[in-house]
Structures are given as C-alpha cells and as structure tokens.
Design a protein around this motif. Sequence first.
Motif, PDB file in Angstrom:
ATOM      1  N   ARG A  65       0.832  -1.203   0.000  1.00 54.69           N
ATOM      2  CA  ARG A  65       0.000   0.000   0.000  1.00 54.69           C
ATOM      3  C   ARG A  65       0.866   1.252   0.000  1.00 54.69           C
ATOM      4  NH1 ARG A  65      -3.733   1.197  -2.455  1.00 54.69           N
ATOM      5  NH2 ARG A  65      -4.496  -0.887  -1.958  1.00 54.69           N
ATOM      6  N   SER A  68       1.960   1.765  -3.492  1.00 55.30           N
ATOM      7  CA  SER A  68       0.865   2.256  -4.322  1.00 55.30           C
ATOM      8  C   SER A  68       0.614   3.744  -4.080  1.00 55.30           C
ATOM      9  CB  SER A  68      -0.408   1.452  -4.030  1.00 55.30           C
ATOM     10  OG  SER A  68      -1.519   1.971  -4.734  1.00 55.30           O
ATOM     11  N   ASP A 316      -8.929   3.765  -4.533  1.00 52.38           N
ATOM     12  CA  ASP A 316      -8.448   2.547  -3.874  1.00 52.38           C
ATOM     13  C   ASP A 316      -9.421   2.032  -2.818  1.00 52.38           C
ATOM     14  OD1 ASP A 316      -6.025   2.415  -5.260  1.00 52.38           O
ATOM     15  OD2 ASP A 316      -5.076   3.828  -3.884  1.00 52.38           O
TER      16      ASP A 316
END
Length: 335
Positions: A65, A68, A316
């Motif tokens: 994460r 990202s 997301d």
Amino acid sequence: MPLVTPVDLVTAARTLPSRLGSSGQSLGLRAGFATVRAMPEVAAYRMFDGIADLSTRRGGKGVARLRSNYAKVRPQLDAPALDELVREGMRSYMRYYCDAFRLQDRTQEELGRMVRITGGETVTDGVAAGTGAIAFTAHMGNWDTSGAWSSTYLAPLTTVVERLEPEEVFRDFLAFRESLGMTILPLTGGPDPFVGLKQAIGRGDFVALVADRDLTHNGLEVDLCGHRARMAKGPAVLALLTGAPLVAASMTTEPAPDAPGGRRVVIEMTPVPVPATGTTREKVAVMVQACADHLGAAITAHTSDWHMLQKVFVDDLDDRADGADGATADDEGAR
C-alpha cells in the motif's frame, strides 16, 4: 526470558500470537520499550534501519500500500526509483518508532534540538489570546516527538486517538503519550471526543488532529497530489464552531548533526483562513482543501516522510473497513 525485539514492539497490538492474551502483549510492549531505551543510540537506529529494510524485502499489505500511495504521488518514477523511495519511506517509518521509544529519556534540551518549526506564531498567538488553536496534520514525520516538543515549547496539546485492541496495549500507548505531556481523547469507547475537543479549546489548548485519512467515514473528498482522497473534516468544523485559528501542519525530517539520532522533525504551519462567504458546508470544504494543498506539497517534496500504509485515495477505497488494509500499531490516529 527471551529478548523482546523491536519487531514485537512495532506490531505488538496486531501480530503477537493471540495465545499470549492482552496481558502478554502488554508485557511484551513494555519489555521492548525498555530494551530499545537501554541500547546505545547508534546501535538502536542502525537496528531499526535493518528492520525497515527487512520489512521492505518481505513486502506484505502495508508495504504494498505504501508503494501504491507513493506511485500516485510520484508518477514520474520508474520501478527502481520507486523501490528506493519505498525503502526510504520504511526507514523513516521505523525511525519514528525508534525516536518515540527513546523519548522518555530525552532531556528538555535534547528535545529542543529534535524539532525546528516555522509558522508557529498562529498557535502561540491563539493560545495567548485564550482562543486556543487547531492543527490539521498528517501521518508524517514523527508525531510523538512533535507532540512532546509542542507540549513543552508551544502550548498544552490535546488530540484524539483511535482505540487499539487489546485494551491493555491501548492503555500502554495512552500512558506513554500522556507521559510526554499530551492530553489524549479516545475516538471510541468513551465520552464524545468532539465535546472533549471543544472543552480543550475552551481551556486555550492547542488541538492537533491527524486528518489525512478519514476514520469516521464522514469525511470530505479533496484533491491530494492530483488524486481524489478522503480527509477528515473535524479540524475545520471545530475551528468554525469555536473561532479558534486553524493551521495546516506538515511534519517532515531533515539531517541535524546536533540532534539525537542525527535528524530532526521540521514542522511547517500555514494559517487556514475562514472564507468570508458561503454556507458552513462550503466553508468547511474550502478549508479542508486548503489543508490538503499544504500537505500535498509537503508530501510531494518529502514523500518518504509520509507514512501512509493504508488506503487514502478514493479510487483505492472499497466497502471494507479501512483498518483491514495493512493496519499497524500506530493506526490509533495519534500520528
């Protein structure tokens, strides 16, 4: 008794085996605190760098994460450059813990060398005038160092934290932060924290709230680094209701040879004015976007100091609870 490693410390609330129970996790956390505090400074920071590098190599949901989020903030980076940025981000994240675990042993003079601030006049003027002040902050830099410094050098500080499970670990974190001079209000499981925040402003306190991730699912969509993100609106609402001045406050780090560990936190505060016209909803939206603009610039310039291992960008997000994505022991929102 085997040595409790910093890995146990960092993830005590989430990853210690359930068979230990809350008491075992709490004991592990306390023992780990003592271990890190007893280590020579150079060895402690070097060990936490090693933990960061190992975590980066192993990957996992939190690291994925972080990668990202960084990719959205810095889309121009190729894969090797992004890998290096993630490694730097994990090192910054682990440094936060090493700093925090050793804070209770810092002298006031050492603490003073651990922070550099710009724009703090809005807070000191508000506190001096009896109106208090409010900061909209992010998961950046080092919350505990900044909070301890602010309580000592700026003004009495009040904040809200997300409740951890198990309860004993939460109480240990609570006691630790209160020992640094902060007043802590639990987000859930107690009196309405918003009432407590209004009372803090009434006392003339400095209220600092980590708001770059919406924990209430009642936040506002803003533009953050060119993407839509959901942020908390509480700091702006509180400012409008109480008349206390609002600042957007980024926390990054910089080399500082005279500071413990060789780095210090840089707090940059920007006043956020109340719009002259518009409904309350419209004013809140403008103020939250202004905070996002300040934080977004800092995140872009100092990406590795943004410790966002959870979902924050709207594209997301899904219907699952936020904490299911790479949750870590500092997710109580006090950073």
